[in-house]
Design a protein around this motif. Structure first.
Motif, PDB file in Angstrom:
ATOM      1  N   GLU A 184     -24.517  11.543  35.797  1.00 13.75           N
ATOM      2  CA  GLU A 184     -24.379  10.929  37.113  1.00 13.75           C
ATOM      3  C   GLU A 184     -22.921  10.920  37.525  1.00 13.75           C
ATOM      4  N   ALA A 185     -22.667  10.959  38.809  1.00 13.27           N
ATOM      5  CA  ALA A 185     -21.305  10.722  39.309  1.00 13.27           C
ATOM      6  C   ALA A 185     -20.937   9.269  39.001  1.00 13.27           C
ATOM      7  N   SER A 186     -19.636   8.999  38.988  1.00 15.18           N
ATOM      8  CA  SER A 186     -19.200   7.604  38.827  1.00 15.18           C
ATOM      9  C   SER A 186     -18.474   7.183  40.106  1.00 15.18           C
ATOM     10  N   PHE A 187     -18.455   5.869  40.352  1.00 14.34           N
ATOM     11  CA  PHE A 187     -18.049   5.354  41.668  1.00 14.34           C
ATOM     12  C   PHE A 187     -16.911   4.350  41.516  1.00 14.34           C
ATOM     13  N   ARG A 188     -15.882   4.552  42.307  1.00 13.59           N
ATOM     14  CA  ARG A 188     -14.752   3.619  42.245  1.00 13.59           C
ATOM     15  C   ARG A 188     -14.911   2.457  43.208  1.00 13.59           C
ATOM     16  N   GLU A 189     -15.533   2.692  44.342  1.00 16.66           N
ATOM     17  CA  GLU A 189     -15.486   1.668  45.384  1.00 16.66           C
ATOM     18  C   GLU A 189     -16.667   1.810  46.335  1.00 16.66           C
TER      19      GLU A 189
ATOM     20  N   THR B 287     -23.202  16.751  45.206  1.00 17.64           N
ATOM     21  CA  THR B 287     -21.852  17.248  45.511  1.00 17.64           C
ATOM     22  C   THR B 287     -21.063  17.458  44.231  1.00 17.64           C
ATOM     23  N   GLY B 288     -21.137  16.484  43.316  1.00 17.74           N
ATOM     24  CA  GLY B 288     -20.376  16.579  42.068  1.00 17.74           C
ATOM     25  C   GLY B 288     -20.771  17.812  41.275  1.00 17.74           C
ATOM     26  N   ARG B 289     -22.075  18.065  41.151  1.00 19.40           N
ATOM     27  CA  ARG B 289     -22.521  19.234  40.365  1.00 19.40           C
ATOM     28  C   ARG B 289     -22.237  20.544  41.096  1.00 19.40           C
TER      29      ARG B 289
ATOM     30  N   GLY C 210      -8.773  20.610  28.438  1.00 18.82           N
ATOM     31  CA  GLY C 210     -10.045  21.159  28.910  1.00 18.82           C
ATOM     32  C   GLY C 210     -10.959  20.211  29.640  1.00 18.82           C
ATOM     33  N   GLY C 211     -10.592  18.929  29.760  1.00 19.35           N
ATOM     34  CA  GLY C 211     -11.450  18.002  30.491  1.00 19.35           C
ATOM     35  C   GLY C 211     -11.244  18.136  31.990  1.00 19.35           C
ATOM     36  N   ARG C 212     -12.247  17.862  32.774  1.00 18.34           N
ATOM     37  CA  ARG C 212     -12.123  17.926  34.227  1.00 18.34           C
ATOM     38  C   ARG C 212     -12.700  16.664  34.841  1.00 18.34           C
ATOM     39  N   VAL C 213     -12.023  16.150  35.819  1.00 16.18           N
ATOM     40  CA  VAL C 213     -12.556  15.044  36.615  1.00 16.18           C
ATOM     41  C   VAL C 213     -12.499  15.524  38.052  1.00 16.18           C
ATOM     42  N   HIS C 214     -13.631  15.869  38.617  1.00 18.01           N
ATOM     43  CA  HIS C 214     -13.621  16.336  40.007  1.00 18.01           C
ATOM     44  C   HIS C 214     -13.915  15.184  40.939  1.00 18.01           C
TER      45      HIS C 214
ATOM     46  N   MET D  69     -17.045  13.229  39.210  1.00 16.24           N
ATOM     47  CA  MET D  69     -18.027  13.796  38.278  1.00 16.24           C
ATOM     48  C   MET D  69     -17.229  14.283  37.065  1.00 16.24           C
ATOM     49  N   LEU D  70     -17.578  13.784  35.899  1.00 10.87           N
ATOM     50  CA  LEU D  70     -16.806  14.111  34.696  1.00 10.87           C
ATOM     51  C   LEU D  70     -17.531  15.173  33.877  1.00 10.87           C
ATOM     52  N   PHE D  71     -16.802  16.233  33.521  1.00 12.27           N
ATOM     53  CA  PHE D  71     -17.358  17.257  32.635  1.00 12.27           C
ATOM     54  C   PHE D  71     -16.239  17.840  31.794  1.00 12.27           C
ATOM     55  N   SER D  72     -16.621  18.644  30.817  1.00  8.60           N
ATOM     56  CA  SER D  72     -15.598  19.112  29.884  1.00  8.60           C
ATOM     57  C   SER D  72     -15.898  20.522  29.415  1.00  8.60           C
ATOM     58  N   PHE D  73     -14.826  21.280  29.140  1.00  8.16           N
ATOM     59  CA  PHE D  73     -14.970  22.632  28.585  1.00  8.16           C
ATOM     60  C   PHE D  73     -14.833  22.616  27.068  1.00  8.16           C
TER      61      PHE D  73
END
Ligand SMILES: Cc1cc2nc3c(=O)[nH]c(=O)nc-3n(C[C@H](O)[C@H](O)[C@H](O)COP(=O)(O)OP(=O)(O)OC[C@H]3O[C@@H](n4cnc5c(N)ncnc54)[C@H](O)[C@@H]3O)c2cc1C
Length: 448
Positions: free
Chosen positions: A311-316, A288-290, A265-269, A244-248
């Motif tokens: 939205e969350a993003s998906f690798r696999e 879960t991401g939020r 300040g960027g976050r990738v959880h 889940m990508l968000f930023s400060f």
């Protein structure tokens, strides 16, 4: 619904919502026959009807939409957008069905707006329609492109910073210009084989669409259409986490290393267990991401979230089992497949619970993607493009990045068009014809 020209044989489907819909229709008719019977004329059938006895409000069915096309592309993400534009530009009547609200998929909605890699070892290796969109997005946004003649110290330094909002608009514009019809908020519910190809019944809110097509290109990320057809797919028990990508920081799209990932300040959880297979698993990943992000700001009250992806993003998740499979040894050795349709370069990049340690390819290695890895084994009239390409898990961890997804999309769009025009299945389309068509549309074809 009957169509004289199309004899249908029902395929076994992994999921079909037809029986539930029938049940709902019968229930509504059963309890509401009186109310519906009171409706004045057929033309009022699209309006809401009120049952005076029960005070229930019914919404009656919208009329069905029927659509006949050459090529149906399902999923308007990184690969699907390019597949659809290529098919339409090559003369195929093309419909693009996307469950979301915009084009671009992980590049736009997921927030991964730094596609890589279009270059290797000092030269461009992927061009064509994907590159056209990326380049024009950057130019329109006043951004800058990497110098591909320079080999950077770290692979990601040559990823292109794209403004995802500009990309989404431009992708739509290019689709419209090419004649692609776009159907947002829709997804396939049932698929039947017909004498000419497929009948794909799609659902959206207020819409039931019956699509008759000759060829399908499944660009859903996880090969959802292939799964509906019960064709074999591959997935390990453990998959890479989603994010889940968000930023400060104030969002500054197309600048830095992609705002949400920028060091400032960027976050990738990570979202462990994230699975893009269906609405339930995507809902779970978003929740879960939020929740993780909420926990983070509760623990860091001095931080303010200023940007978050919807939205969350998906690798696999699933890959197809294709007519051939790209093994990690093929990938690492860079051998050119006989039926190669494009290149792909990226480190082997498998994320785990604890992070990722990219394994760069050796100097000079440029892997290729064969046509047969885009064709589900023992299938007819269906191809895939994108991260679900037939490959083992380690090879896939490199192949799944955006520039190769775009190149696969273009190759699948071209092949599906040639197949539709000639009445062949993709495996029988002459490779020279595919290469020539791709070349005519500015794609870089290995060995051409
Ligand atoms: C956090 C993260 C970081 C990454 N970092 C990089 C990077 O640095 N560089 C890079 O190049 N790549 C990166 N990637 C990988 C890359 O972004 C993806 O693998 C790639 O974009 C996948 O493209 P795709 O076309 O296969 O799928 P997507 O772009 O996800 O498109 C799939 C589309 O299909 C739609 N869809 C799904 N199911 C249905 C359905 N049933 N009916 C209709 N529509 C449907 C979806 O809404 C979506 O639009 C990263 C990925 C993640 C998650």
């Amino acid at each position: 619904m009957k169509h004289n020209n199309h004899e249908s044989v029902e395929l076994p489907c992994e999921f079909t919502h037809a029986s539930r819909r029938d049940f709902l229709q019968k229930s509504i008719l059963g309890t509401a026959g009186l109310g519906l019977g009171m409706m004045a004329s057929p033309s009022s059938a699209q309006a809401d009807a009120r049952d005076p006895d029960s005070e229930l409000v019914f919404r009656t069915e919208e009329p069905d939409v029927t659509h006949t096309v050459d090529v149906l592309v399902v999923g308007g993400g990184t690969a699907g957008t390019i597949a659809a534009i290529q098919a339409a530009r090559a003369g195929a009547k093309t419909l693009l069905v996307e469950r979301g609200a915009q084009l671009g998929g992980t590049l736009t909605t997921g927030g991964v707006s730094f596609p890589g890699l279009f270059d290797a070892w000092g030269r461009q290796i992927i061009a064509g329609i994907g590159w056209e969109l990326v380049k024009e997005s950057v130019e329109l946004d006043g951004g800058s492109l990497p110098d591909f003649s320079q080999v950077p110290a770290r692979h990601w330094q040559n990823q292109v910073q794209v403004n995802p909002f500009v990309y989404a608009m431009l992708a739509e514009d290019k689709c419209t210009e090419a004649g692609v019809e776009i159907a947002y908020y829709e997804f396939p519910q049932t698929i039947k084989r017909t004498s000419e190809g497929w009948q794909v019944d799609c659902a959206g809110f207020g819409t039931k669409r019956h699509v008759f097509c000759k060829q399908i290109v499944d660009c859903t990320g996880g090969a959802e259409v292939v799964g509906m057809m019960n064709l074999p797919r591959l997935r390990e028990k453990e998959t890479q986490p989603g994010s889940m990508l968000f930023s400060f920081n104030p969002h500054n799209p197309g600048r830095g290393r992609g705002a949400p990932l920028s060091p400032a300040g960027g976050r990738v959880h990570y979202v462990h267990g994230a699975d893009s297979s269906n609405s339930r698993t995507v809902t779970a990943a978003n929740l879960t991401g939020r929740k993780n992000a909420l926990d983070f700001i509760r623990q860091n009250p001095e931080r303010r979230i200023l940007h978050m992806q919807p939205e969350a993003s998906f690798r696999e998740n699933y890959r197809i089992q294709g007519e051939t499979l790209i093994a990690v040894d093929d990938y690492r050795s860079g051998g050119v497949f006989d039926d190669a349709v494009c290149y792909a370069v990226y480190p082997v990049d498998l994320h785990t619970r604890t992070g990722v340690v990219p394994e760069p390819l050796e100097n000079g290695i440029i892997p290729t993607i064969p046509l047969r890895a885009l064709i589900p084994k023992n299938s007819r009239n269906i191809m895939v493009a994108g991260r679900c390409v037939s490959s083992d898990r380690l090879a896939n961890s490199g192949l799944r990045v955006q520039a190769p997804c775009m190149a696969m999309g273009q190759a699948a769009g071209a092949t599906a068009t040639l197949a539709a025009k000639s009445g062949k299945t993709p495996l029988d389309v002459p490779l020279d014809d595919i290469h020539s068509l791709l070349n005519a549309h500015d794609a870089i074809v290995p060995g051409f």
